[in-house]
Design a protein around this motif. Structure first.
Motif, PDB file in Angstrom:
ATOM      1  N   GLU A   1     -97.654 -30.869  29.455  1.00 33.40           N
ATOM      2  CA  GLU A   1     -98.774 -29.929  29.343  1.00 33.40           C
ATOM      3  C   GLU A   1     -99.529 -29.823  30.664  1.00 33.40           C
ATOM      4  OE1 GLU A   1    -100.752 -31.610  26.009  1.00 33.40           O
ATOM      5  OE2 GLU A   1     -99.343 -30.754  24.550  1.00 33.40           O
ATOM      6  N   LYS A   2     -99.670 -30.938  31.359  1.00 36.06           N
ATOM      7  CA  LYS A   2    -100.318 -30.927  32.675  1.00 36.06           C
ATOM      8  C   LYS A   2     -99.501 -30.103  33.665  1.00 36.06           C
ATOM      9  CE  LYS A   2    -101.646 -34.102  36.406  1.00 36.06           C
ATOM     10  NZ  LYS A   2    -101.703 -35.539  36.822  1.00 36.06           N
ATOM     11  N   ASN A   3     -98.178 -30.266  33.626  1.00 36.52           N
ATOM     12  CA  ASN A   3     -97.317 -29.558  34.578  1.00 36.52           C
ATOM     13  C   ASN A   3     -97.230 -28.067  34.296  1.00 36.52           C
ATOM     14  OD1 ASN A   3     -96.763 -32.016  35.842  1.00 36.52           O
ATOM     15  ND2 ASN A   3     -94.977 -32.417  34.551  1.00 36.52           N
ATOM     16  N   LEU A   4     -97.330 -27.680  33.042  1.00 36.76           N
ATOM     17  CA  LEU A   4     -97.239 -26.259  32.706  1.00 36.76           C
ATOM     18  C   LEU A   4     -98.585 -25.545  32.749  1.00 36.76           C
ATOM     19  CD1 LEU A   4     -94.431 -27.313  31.458  1.00 36.76           C
ATOM     20  CD2 LEU A   4     -94.601 -25.278  30.028  1.00 36.76           C
ATOM     21  N   ALA A   5     -99.655 -26.297  32.893  1.00 34.42           N
ATOM     22  CA  ALA A   5    -100.993 -25.717  32.757  1.00 34.42           C
ATOM     23  C   ALA A   5    -101.257 -24.581  33.728  1.00 34.42           C
ATOM     24  CB  ALA A   5    -102.047 -26.808  32.922  1.00 34.42           C
ATOM     25  N   ASP A   6    -100.720 -24.678  34.960  1.00 32.38           N
ATOM     26  CA  ASP A   6    -101.037 -23.659  35.963  1.00 32.38           C
ATOM     27  C   ASP A   6     -99.905 -22.665  36.182  1.00 32.38           C
ATOM     28  OD1 ASP A   6     -99.241 -25.286  37.212  1.00 32.38           O
ATOM     29  OD2 ASP A   6    -100.414 -25.609  39.038  1.00 32.38           O
ATOM     30  N   THR A   7     -98.943 -22.601  35.250  1.00 31.74           N
ATOM     31  CA  THR A   7     -97.831 -21.665  35.424  1.00 31.74           C
ATOM     32  C   THR A   7     -98.223 -20.237  35.062  1.00 31.74           C
ATOM     33  OG1 THR A   7     -97.029 -22.044  33.164  1.00 31.74           O
ATOM     34  CG2 THR A   7     -96.120 -23.466  34.914  1.00 31.74           C
ATOM     35  N   GLY A   8     -99.263 -20.099  34.259  1.00 33.50           N
ATOM     36  CA  GLY A   8     -99.636 -18.766  33.801  1.00 33.50           C
ATOM     37  C   GLY A   8     -98.736 -18.222  32.724  1.00 33.50           C
ATOM     38  N   GLY A   9     -97.788 -19.042  32.263  1.00 35.13           N
ATOM     39  CA  GLY A   9     -96.846 -18.582  31.252  1.00 35.13           C
ATOM     40  C   GLY A   9     -97.308 -18.874  29.838  1.00 35.13           C
ATOM     41  N   LYS A  10     -96.501 -18.435  28.891  1.00 31.25           N
ATOM     42  CA  LYS A  10     -96.772 -18.643  27.472  1.00 31.25           C
ATOM     43  C   LYS A  10     -95.934 -19.826  27.000  1.00 31.25           C
ATOM     44  CE  LYS A  10     -96.603 -16.266  22.986  1.00 31.25           C
ATOM     45  NZ  LYS A  10     -96.177 -15.016  22.289  1.00 31.25           N
ATOM     46  N   TRP A  11     -96.602 -20.904  26.556  1.00 33.82           N
ATOM     47  CA  TRP A  11     -95.856 -22.086  26.158  1.00 33.82           C
ATOM     48  C   TRP A  11     -96.606 -22.851  25.074  1.00 33.82           C
ATOM     49  CZ3 TRP A  11     -98.642 -26.529  27.010  1.00 33.82           C
ATOM     50  CH2 TRP A  11     -99.661 -26.460  27.966  1.00 33.82           C
ATOM     51  N   HIS A  12     -95.839 -23.625  24.308  1.00 32.04           N
ATOM     52  CA  HIS A  12     -96.379 -24.493  23.267  1.00 32.04           C
ATOM     53  C   HIS A  12     -95.593 -25.799  23.276  1.00 32.04           C
ATOM     54  CE1 HIS A  12     -97.330 -20.402  21.860  1.00 32.04           C
ATOM     55  NE2 HIS A  12     -98.420 -20.944  21.365  1.00 32.04           N
ATOM     56  N   THR A  13     -96.228 -26.882  22.858  1.00 35.83           N
ATOM     57  CA  THR A  13     -95.537 -28.160  22.708  1.00 35.83           C
ATOM     58  C   THR A  13     -95.538 -28.567  21.235  1.00 35.83           C
ATOM     59  OG1 THR A  13     -97.569 -29.399  23.177  1.00 35.83           O
ATOM     60  CG2 THR A  13     -96.099 -28.936  25.034  1.00 35.83           C
ATOM     61  N   LEU A  14     -94.520 -29.308  20.853  1.00 35.66           N
ATOM     62  CA  LEU A  14     -94.365 -29.770  19.480  1.00 35.66           C
ATOM     63  C   LEU A  14     -93.868 -31.213  19.537  1.00 35.66           C
ATOM     64  CD1 LEU A  14     -94.320 -29.121  16.436  1.00 35.66           C
ATOM     65  CD2 LEU A  14     -91.986 -28.263  16.736  1.00 35.66           C
ATOM     66  N   CYS A  15     -94.686 -32.154  19.086  1.00 35.74           N
ATOM     67  CA  CYS A  15     -94.361 -33.575  19.195  1.00 35.74           C
ATOM     68  C   CYS A  15     -93.651 -34.055  17.930  1.00 35.74           C
ATOM     69  CB  CYS A  15     -95.634 -34.393  19.420  1.00 35.74           C
ATOM     70  SG  CYS A  15     -95.304 -36.133  19.824  1.00 35.74           S
ATOM     71  N   GLY A  16     -92.528 -34.736  18.121  1.00 33.84           N
ATOM     72  CA  GLY A  16     -91.816 -35.306  16.984  1.00 33.84           C
ATOM     73  C   GLY A  16     -90.351 -35.497  17.286  1.00 33.84           C
ATOM     74  N   ASP A  17     -89.698 -36.288  16.451  1.00 29.08           N
ATOM     75  CA  ASP A  17     -88.256 -36.490  16.511  1.00 29.08           C
ATOM     76  C   ASP A  17     -87.583 -35.204  16.041  1.00 29.08           C
ATOM     77  OD1 ASP A  17     -85.603 -37.209  16.080  1.00 29.08           O
ATOM     78  OD2 ASP A  17     -86.106 -39.162  15.236  1.00 29.08           O
TER      79      ASP A  17
ATOM     80  N   ILE B   1     -85.473 -28.969  23.811  1.00 27.74           N
ATOM     81  CA  ILE B   1     -85.538 -30.114  22.901  1.00 27.74           C
ATOM     82  C   ILE B   1     -85.376 -31.403  23.702  1.00 27.74           C
ATOM     83  CG2 ILE B   1     -84.518 -31.189  20.864  1.00 27.74           C
ATOM     84  CD1 ILE B   1     -83.285 -28.393  20.227  1.00 27.74           C
ATOM     85  N   GLY B   2     -86.322 -32.339  23.533  1.00 30.07           N
ATOM     86  CA  GLY B   2     -86.308 -33.540  24.356  1.00 30.07           C
ATOM     87  C   GLY B   2     -86.680 -33.195  25.783  1.00 30.07           C
ATOM     88  N   CYS B   3     -87.777 -32.486  25.927  1.00 31.23           N
ATOM     89  CA  CYS B   3     -88.128 -31.827  27.192  1.00 31.23           C
ATOM     90  C   CYS B   3     -88.618 -32.774  28.274  1.00 31.23           C
ATOM     91  CB  CYS B   3     -89.202 -30.772  26.938  1.00 31.23           C
ATOM     92  SG  CYS B   3     -90.803 -31.474  26.415  1.00 31.23           S
ATOM     93  N   GLY B   4     -88.958 -34.010  27.922  1.00 26.79           N
ATOM     94  CA  GLY B   4     -89.517 -34.906  28.927  1.00 26.79           C
ATOM     95  C   GLY B   4     -90.852 -34.391  29.438  1.00 26.79           C
ATOM     96  N   VAL B   5     -91.015 -34.409  30.759  1.00 27.57           N
ATOM     97  CA  VAL B   5     -92.295 -33.988  31.340  1.00 27.57           C
ATOM     98  C   VAL B   5     -92.320 -32.491  31.644  1.00 27.57           C
ATOM     99  CG1 VAL B   5     -92.740 -36.281  32.284  1.00 27.57           C
ATOM    100  CG2 VAL B   5     -91.596 -34.573  33.715  1.00 27.57           C
ATOM    101  N   GLY B   6     -91.363 -31.750  31.097  1.00 28.08           N
ATOM    102  CA  GLY B   6     -91.420 -30.296  31.192  1.00 28.08           C
ATOM    103  C   GLY B   6     -90.837 -29.700  32.456  1.00 28.08           C
ATOM    104  N   LYS B   7     -89.908 -30.413  33.082  1.00 29.57           N
ATOM    105  CA  LYS B   7     -89.317 -29.920  34.340  1.00 29.57           C
ATOM    106  C   LYS B   7     -88.742 -28.520  34.189  1.00 29.57           C
ATOM    107  CE  LYS B   7     -85.430 -31.864  35.332  1.00 29.57           C
ATOM    108  NZ  LYS B   7     -84.471 -32.908  35.764  1.00 29.57           N
ATOM    109  N   TYR B   8     -87.916 -28.316  33.164  1.00 31.76           N
ATOM    110  CA  TYR B   8     -87.334 -26.986  32.976  1.00 31.76           C
ATOM    111  C   TYR B   8     -88.323 -26.033  32.315  1.00 31.76           C
ATOM    112  CZ  TYR B   8     -82.970 -29.008  34.480  1.00 31.76           C
ATOM    113  OH  TYR B   8     -82.006 -29.623  35.242  1.00 31.76           O
ATOM    114  N   GLY B   9     -89.237 -26.563  31.527  1.00 32.59           N
ATOM    115  CA  GLY B   9     -90.262 -25.710  30.939  1.00 32.59           C
ATOM    116  C   GLY B   9     -91.067 -24.982  31.991  1.00 32.59           C
ATOM    117  N   VAL B  10     -91.329 -25.644  33.119  1.00 30.18           N
ATOM    118  CA  VAL B  10     -92.055 -25.000  34.219  1.00 30.18           C
ATOM    119  C   VAL B  10     -91.261 -23.819  34.757  1.00 30.18           C
ATOM    120  CG1 VAL B  10     -92.860 -25.327  36.596  1.00 30.18           C
ATOM    121  CG2 VAL B  10     -93.383 -27.043  34.858  1.00 30.18           C
ATOM    122  N   TYR B  11     -89.958 -23.996  34.945  1.00 31.89           N
ATOM    123  CA  TYR B  11     -89.114 -22.882  35.385  1.00 31.89           C
ATOM    124  C   TYR B  11     -89.228 -21.712  34.411  1.00 31.89           C
ATOM    125  CZ  TYR B  11     -86.350 -25.644  38.810  1.00 31.89           C
ATOM    126  OH  TYR B  11     -85.922 -26.393  39.876  1.00 31.89           O
TER     127      TYR B  11
END
Length: 263
Positions: free
Chosen positions: A82-98, A50-60
């Protein structure tokens, strides 16, 4: 208020991305190890950031083959994520909002998560948002917040410009305490750990002055202030013409389980 917050974080996104590109640091690894050793994080876990920013931990998480959902109020932050996670090969989704406005019944948040985190973010900051975070988790939640921040460069800018010093973060001493109280108010038992965290960045005088002004003033400063800030930055360069921005902090990690009533 939501529009102002979104616009603010949109403006910050490029700087966060530059930090991400510089690569991993010791603190990131310590937090990931802590999640694995204390919060059940493992390959295949379903994880919410939550409040992931540019996905630093999402990549991990994605590289661990976790099922990751990343939320943020800023479309620009999520664009970078989304750009940073694109080449991880993992399963991920983003959800925009407060996070305050996102429904816990949103299909993206179902089924419940094994691990939910919110790191250095205002997204989870009170009883309501802590309760929602807990409600979508069947496992462990973790929130990190600064509890000390020492920023000599900011103080030097203030001194040279004749400005009163004011903190980067509001009542920093009570950020962690507020989270601890909210976790307890929601019926869970908060656990805590503390970690020192320091870093140094190098910027051109133009970048350094612009960063100080953006973080100090709530609105656009006048041209004379911009000129004075640039002159101040030019007077603080090293032999390579760079301005060193060293920050020393302490972070509290507040974590709790939602299983068995959270006790």
């Amino acid at each position: 208020m939501e529009i102002e917050a979104r616009e603010r974080w949109d403006r910050e996104a490029a700087e966060y991305q530059r930090t991400y590109i510089r690569g991993e640091n010791e603190y990131n690894g310590l937090l990931m190890d802590f999640l694995a050793n204390n919060c059940g994080l493992a390959p295949g876990s379903r994880v919410l950031d939550i409040g992931c920013g540019v996905g630093k931990y999402g990549v991990y998480f994605a590289r661990m083959d976790c099922d990751v959902v990343l939320t943020d109020i800023s479309p620009e932050m999520l664009r970078f994520a989304e750009k940073n996670l694109a080449d991880t090969g993992g399963k991920w989704h983003t959800l925009c909002g407060d996070w305050r406005e996102i429904s816990p019944d949103d299909p993206t948040l179902c089924p419940k998560f094994d691990v939910a985190i919110s790191t250095m973010s205002p997204a989870v900051s009170d009883d309501e948002t802590v309760a929602k975070m807990s409600a979508v988790t069947d496992g462990w939640c973790l929130i990190t917040q600064f509890c000390r921040w020492e920023d000599p460069l900011r103080g030097e800018f203030c001194r040279r410009l004749g400005l009163p010093e004011k903190p980067v973060i509001g009542n920093i001493e009570d950020l962690g305490g507020g989270i601890i109280r909210s976790v307890s108010a929601c019926g869970y038992t908060p656990l805590t750990a503390y970690q020192d965290y320091g870093w140094a960045d190098y910027r051109t005088p133009e970048e350094s002055a612009a960063r100080f002004l953006a973080r100090y003033f709530d609105s656009e400063p006048d041209e004379s202030t911009k000129t004075a800030a640039l002159a101040a930055a030019q007077g603080m360069t090293d032999d390579l013409g760079r301005v060193r921005d060293a920050v020393d902090t302490r972070v509290v990690w507040v974590y709790w389980t939602t299983k068995n009533g959270g006790r």
